[in-house]
Enzyme design. Structure first.
Site, PDB file in Angstrom:
ATOM      1  N   LYS A 193      -8.437   7.688  -5.585  1.00 30.29           N
ATOM      2  CA  LYS A 193      -9.715   8.126  -4.999  1.00 30.29           C
ATOM      3  C   LYS A 193     -10.321   9.250  -5.836  1.00 30.29           C
ATOM      4  CE  LYS A 193      -8.391   6.938  -0.234  1.00 30.29           C
ATOM      5  NZ  LYS A 193      -8.030   7.484   1.088  1.00 30.29           N
ATOM      6  N   ALA A 242      -7.389  12.430   0.039  1.00 34.53           N
ATOM      7  CA  ALA A 242      -6.220  12.292   0.919  1.00 34.53           C
ATOM      8  C   ALA A 242      -6.040  10.831   1.292  1.00 34.53           C
ATOM      9  CB  ALA A 242      -6.421  13.135   2.187  1.00 34.53           C
ATOM     10  N   ASP A 243      -4.846  10.505   1.747  1.00 33.42           N
ATOM     11  CA  ASP A 243      -4.609   9.167   2.274  1.00 33.42           C
ATOM     12  C   ASP A 243      -3.519   9.241   3.339  1.00 33.42           C
ATOM     13  OD1 ASP A 243      -5.458   6.271   1.794  1.00 33.42           O
ATOM     14  OD2 ASP A 243      -3.288   6.130   1.972  1.00 33.42           O
ATOM     15  N   THR A 244      -3.575   8.321   4.260  1.00 32.76           N
ATOM     16  CA  THR A 244      -2.614   8.301   5.375  1.00 32.76           C
ATOM     17  C   THR A 244      -2.150   6.877   5.617  1.00 32.76           C
ATOM     18  OG1 THR A 244      -3.878  10.098   6.409  1.00 32.76           O
ATOM     19  CG2 THR A 244      -2.254   8.992   7.786  1.00 32.76           C
ATOM     20  N   SER A 277      -1.054  12.287   2.616  1.00 32.87           N
ATOM     21  CA  SER A 277      -1.100  13.052   1.371  1.00 32.87           C
ATOM     22  C   SER A 277      -2.368  13.872   1.307  1.00 32.87           C
ATOM     23  CB  SER A 277      -1.073  12.098   0.169  1.00 32.87           C
ATOM     24  OG  SER A 277      -2.252  11.302   0.153  1.00 32.87           O
TER      25      SER A 277
END
Length: 204
Positions: free
Chosen positions: A58, A84-86, A121
């Site tokens: 990203k 961020a990522d989840t 993250s």
């Protein structure tokens, strides 16, 4: 506690309302840009590796767009890009955003009376120096039984399709059925506050 952000600018590389809310509550002002990437082509076996790889992808996509459109100008102040990522981990299987309402229903029914882990993250990229700091956090969510009517209402709203594992902890229809969170709720919502503060300081 937010640092004095007049010394630097922030871009949040996410369209997530929950992430916007968390960053606002942290006391920061920021611009929003979204990364147009195909998350499905990025695969990792471990959820921790996957969320880091996605946050990096990203950031790379947004950085590339800023450079190609000339939006990124040299500034006296540093600009920090936060991505961020989840993902949700359920019975050892990584769950991302549900592909359909049917899959969202299957996901939520599975959580009923059970538990799921959330791995999130955060990556902070200093656009002036190129310095990057990132890491991940994990939380466990334990659920009471979730009645079919509540699941139907969640599915009908369609909002569960926009979140990892169809799990929107802060939603008023979900919250009453959360028995406990081991870890932080901000990690579950998509932006671990302590890590974000730490990496903002380290990236400057």
């Amino acid at each position: 506690m937010a640092m004095n952000s007049s010394a630097f600018k922030i871009i949040l590389g996410s369209s997530s309302m929950a992430r916007r809310q968390i960053l606002t509550e942290m006391g920061y002002e920021f611009a929003v840009m979204t990364a147009d990437i195909d998350e499905k082509v990025i695969r990792r076996e471990k959820p921790e590796d996957l969320v880091m790889a996605l946050a990096e992808a990203k950031a790379d996509a947004i950085l590339s767009r800023l450079q190609s459109t000339g939006q990124f100008k040299e500034d006296a102040h540093a600009t920090l890009l936060i991505t961020a990522d989840t993902v949700v981990l359920y019975e050892g299987i990584i769950r991302e955003k549900p592909a359909s309402k049917e899959e969202a229903r299957e996901f939520i029914k599975g959580y009923s009376g059970g538990q799921a882990a959330v791995v999130g993250s955060v990556l902070v990229t200093n656009l002036k120096t190129g310095k990057r700091k990132g890491g991940w956090d994990r939380a466990e969510v334990y659920f009471y039984n979730i009645p079919d009517e509540a699941i139907d209402s969640l599915i009908h709203e369609g909002i569960t399709l926009n979140v990892a594992g169809g799990l929107m902890l802060e939603h008023p229809l979900t919250l009453p059925f959360v028995e406990a969170v081991v870890g932080t709720t901000d990690t579950v919502m998509g932006l671990p506050i302590a890590l974000t503060e730490k990496f903002i300081r380290e990236a400057l």
